[in-house]
Write an enzyme that holds these catalytic residues in place. Structure first.
Site, PDB file in Angstrom:
ATOM      1  NE  ARG A 128     -17.082 -36.872  79.353  1.00 39.48           N
ATOM      2  CZ  ARG A 128     -16.853 -36.630  80.652  1.00 39.48           C
ATOM      3  NH1 ARG A 128     -17.727 -35.936  81.363  1.00 39.48           N
ATOM      4  NH2 ARG A 128     -15.776 -37.073  81.233  1.00 39.48           N
ATOM      5  CG  HIS A 169     -17.212 -40.062  85.760  1.00 41.27           C
ATOM      6  ND1 HIS A 169     -17.452 -39.124  84.774  1.00 41.27           N
ATOM      7  CD2 HIS A 169     -17.228 -39.367  86.919  1.00 41.27           C
ATOM      8  CE1 HIS A 169     -17.619 -37.922  85.331  1.00 41.27           C
ATOM      9  NE2 HIS A 169     -17.483 -38.051  86.639  1.00 41.27           N
ATOM     10  CD  GLU A 174     -13.002 -33.767  86.692  1.00 45.35           C
ATOM     11  OE1 GLU A 174     -13.006 -33.987  87.918  1.00 45.35           O
ATOM     12  OE2 GLU A 174     -13.612 -32.813  86.176  1.00 45.35           O
ATOM     13  CG  ASN A 233     -14.246 -32.501  82.623  1.00 44.87           C
ATOM     14  OD1 ASN A 233     -14.556 -32.563  81.439  1.00 44.87           O
ATOM     15  ND2 ASN A 233     -14.393 -33.509  83.461  1.00 44.87           N
ATOM     16  CE1 TYR A 240     -18.585 -28.247  86.446  1.00 46.82           C
ATOM     17  CE2 TYR A 240     -16.541 -29.498  86.292  1.00 46.82           C
ATOM     18  CZ  TYR A 240     -17.913 -29.416  86.121  1.00 46.82           C
ATOM     19  OH  TYR A 240     -18.610 -30.482  85.629  1.00 46.82           O
ATOM     20  CD  GLU A 283     -17.539 -33.546  84.102  1.00 46.41           C
ATOM     21  OE1 GLU A 283     -17.446 -32.808  85.117  1.00 46.41           O
ATOM     22  OE2 GLU A 283     -17.338 -34.760  84.124  1.00 46.41           O
TER      23      GLU A 283
HETATM   24  C1  FCB Z   1     -16.375 -33.020  88.069  1.00 50.80           C
HETATM   25  C2  FCB Z   1     -16.854 -34.453  87.935  1.00 50.80           C
HETATM   26  C3  FCB Z   1     -18.339 -34.587  87.756  1.00 50.80           C
HETATM   27  C4  FCB Z   1     -19.111 -33.595  88.592  1.00 50.80           C
HETATM   28  C5  FCB Z   1     -18.573 -32.207  88.410  1.00 50.80           C
HETATM   29  C6  FCB Z   1     -19.324 -31.157  89.184  1.00 50.80           C
HETATM   30  O1  FCB Z   1     -15.190 -33.026  88.800  1.00 50.80           O
HETATM   31  O2  FCB Z   1     -16.201 -35.077  86.846  1.00 50.80           O
HETATM   32  O3  FCB Z   1     -18.683 -35.920  88.022  1.00 50.80           O
HETATM   33  O4  FCB Z   1     -19.123 -33.994  89.904  1.00 50.80           O
HETATM   34  O5  FCB Z   1     -17.222 -32.161  88.769  1.00 50.80           O
END
Ligand code: FCB
Length: 471
Positions: free
Chosen positions: A80, A124, A169, A298, A300, A376
């Site tokens: 990607r 992006h 995002e 995405n 985290y 992500e």
């Molecule tokens: C996301 C972004 C990516 C990277 C990660 C850690 O928000 O899409 O570009 O910075 O976080």
């Protein structure tokens, strides 16, 4: 699932890695590329840690062949990447620059030769500076320019790229770019945040229409969001309401119009004091609501929020659901972010794979029949190389192991997850943190630009080959 049963993934599961143009390409002033808002921002003193910028980054523009070899060696099934708008249409208007398009064509051809599925993202965050000078995302015209740009790229690469995404995002582009100002273009204007969010949504709809008109029929078009996993601090009605508020502002402001064709009523109420929403025109929601072929998520870390008492400071770490996202367009004084307990990555983000299962199951229920991809997921850790230069990164391996387990759990409960793109293939320019945070499974020496796979890359490669997680 019973204990000790191997966690096997379907044979056609797409195992990939992700990057983005500004974070890795470099070659900022070559072959007709003009500045994007990230070039301007990173060259503005005080905006990026250490004064870092993406002028050279990982020099992927010149080293993409080597990077494709790396991917191939790891056995990746998908890659990607995003296209730099300033490289293919430098002013954000008018005809494309052939050399810019050729770069992406060569990249895609190299991937296809090695059996790696290219997944292309049109935006992006690196908006051409000229479009920002004309108003940026708070200006409606930017949405129209984005559709033209989508058509240009679609015409050039539609014969070889089967998986397309309009945005990555849009929350960060709108809220961090125009609200908190911690990302480019660094503006702090509460109403502009809502306008930017709306025009990003509108541009998704217009670009999807434009792509459908130029791409082959079976092309898969989607979008990537970073929905918040918004957890109330307590079961009190006030804390639950704070969690609802943040869900509306970070997630439903995008997912509701895109997936269901209407903005949420509670969002409009919550934001009434900063905007009358007169930027929303008749027919816009229908335009935004285009049929999609896949949805990218995405993830985290989750966010823990409570109602704020007067004067309460927020204690969120940063990014992905915290104080840095303020002003919350009418919520900054109503919501407080909390540090959830538990281990953290170098970003200060708490490690909690259950949020990923929760997210997948939410969209599985909310958009039944829409294939889901994790576009992500990954972690920044303090990587230490041994004498031979090898990075042993057990923390990253544990992070990936836990989160892939969460993907498997969600699939076992019915979520239609088709693939996983690890963030990131390479160490790269981590936005306002510059090169201080390393997310790559491949180490990049930013002096020599040498690439060295970390232990996590070997681990991931073994998972891919086995098609299942180790115990
Ligand atoms: C996301 C972004 C990516 C990277 C990660 C850690 O928000 O899409 O570009 O910075 O976080």
């Amino acid at each position: 699932m019973t204990e000790n049963q191997p966690r096997v993934f379907p044979p056609d599961f797409l195992w990939g890695a992700a990057t983005s143009s500004y974070q890795i390409e470099g070659a900022a002033r070559e072959d007709g590329r003009t500045p994007s808002i990230w070039d301007t921002f990173s060259h503005t003193p005080g905006k990026v840690l250490g004064g870092d910028n993406g002028d050279v980054a990982a020099d992927h523009y010149h080293r993409f062949r080597e990077d494709i070899e790396l991917m191939s060696g790891l056995g990746l099934g998908g890659y990607r990447f995003s296209v730099s708008w300033s490289r293919v249409q430098p002013t954000g208007r008018g005809p494309a620059v052939q050399r810019g398009l050729d770069f992406y064509r060569e990249l895609v051809d190299g991937l296809l030769e090695r059996g790696i599925v290219p997944s292309l993202t049109l935006f992006h965050w690196d908006l051409p500076q000229e479009l920002e000078d004309a108003g940026g995302w708070p200006a409606r015209e930017t949405a129209e320019r984005f559709a033209d740009y989508a058509a240009l790229v679609g015409e050039a690469l539609g014969d070889r790229v089967g998986m397309w995404s309009t945005h990555n995002e849009p929350f960060c582009a709108a809220f961090l770019g125009y609200g908190s100002g911690v990302h480019a273009p660094g503006r702090t204007e509460p109403e502009s945040v809502l306008k930017a969010a709306h025009h990003l949504n509108l541009s998704h709809g217009l670009a999807t229409q434009a792509l459908r008109s130029v791409l082959p029929k079976n092309t898969q078009i989607g979008i990537t969001f970073n929905p918040v996993v918004s957890r109330p601090y307590s079961e009190s009605p006030a804390d639950k309401d704070a969690a609802r508020r943040i869900d509306a502002l970070q997630t439903r402001i995008f997912t509701d119009p895109v997936l269901h064709g209407a903005y949420p009523a509670d969002l409009k109420q919550d934001t009434a004091r900063v905007s009358d929403w007169s930027f929303l025109r008749d027919g816009d929601e229908a335009t935004i609501h285009q049929p999609l072929d896949w949805l990218g998520l995405n993830y985290y870390t989750p966010s823990v929020v409570s109602a704020a008492a007067d004067g309460d400071p927020t204690e969120g770490a940063d990014g992905h659901g915290s104080s840095e996202h303020s002003p919350w367009v009418g919520s900054a004084d109503l919501v407080r972010f909390h540090l959830a307990p538990g281990e953290r990555t170098e970003m200060g983000w708490v490690i909690d794979p259950t949020g990923l299962s929760e997210l997948l199951l939410r969209f599985h229920r909310e958009a039944p029949g829409l294939p889901l991809y994790i576009t992500e997921n990954g972690g920044a850790f303090e990587d230490k190389a041994d004498e031979s230069g090898l990075v042993h990164d057990p923390d990253r391996i544990a992070y990936l192991h836990g989160h892939l387990g969460a993907v498997h759990d969600a699939m076992a409960q019915g979520a239609d997850v088709r693939g996983y793109f690890l963030w990131s293939l390479l160490d790269n320019f981590e936005w306002a943190y510059g090169y201080s945070k390393r997310f790559g499974m491949v180490h990049v020496d930013f002096e020599t630009l040498q690439r060295t796979p970390k232990a996590s890359a070997r681990w991931y490669s073994e998972v891919i080959a086995a098609g299942q997680l180790p115990d």
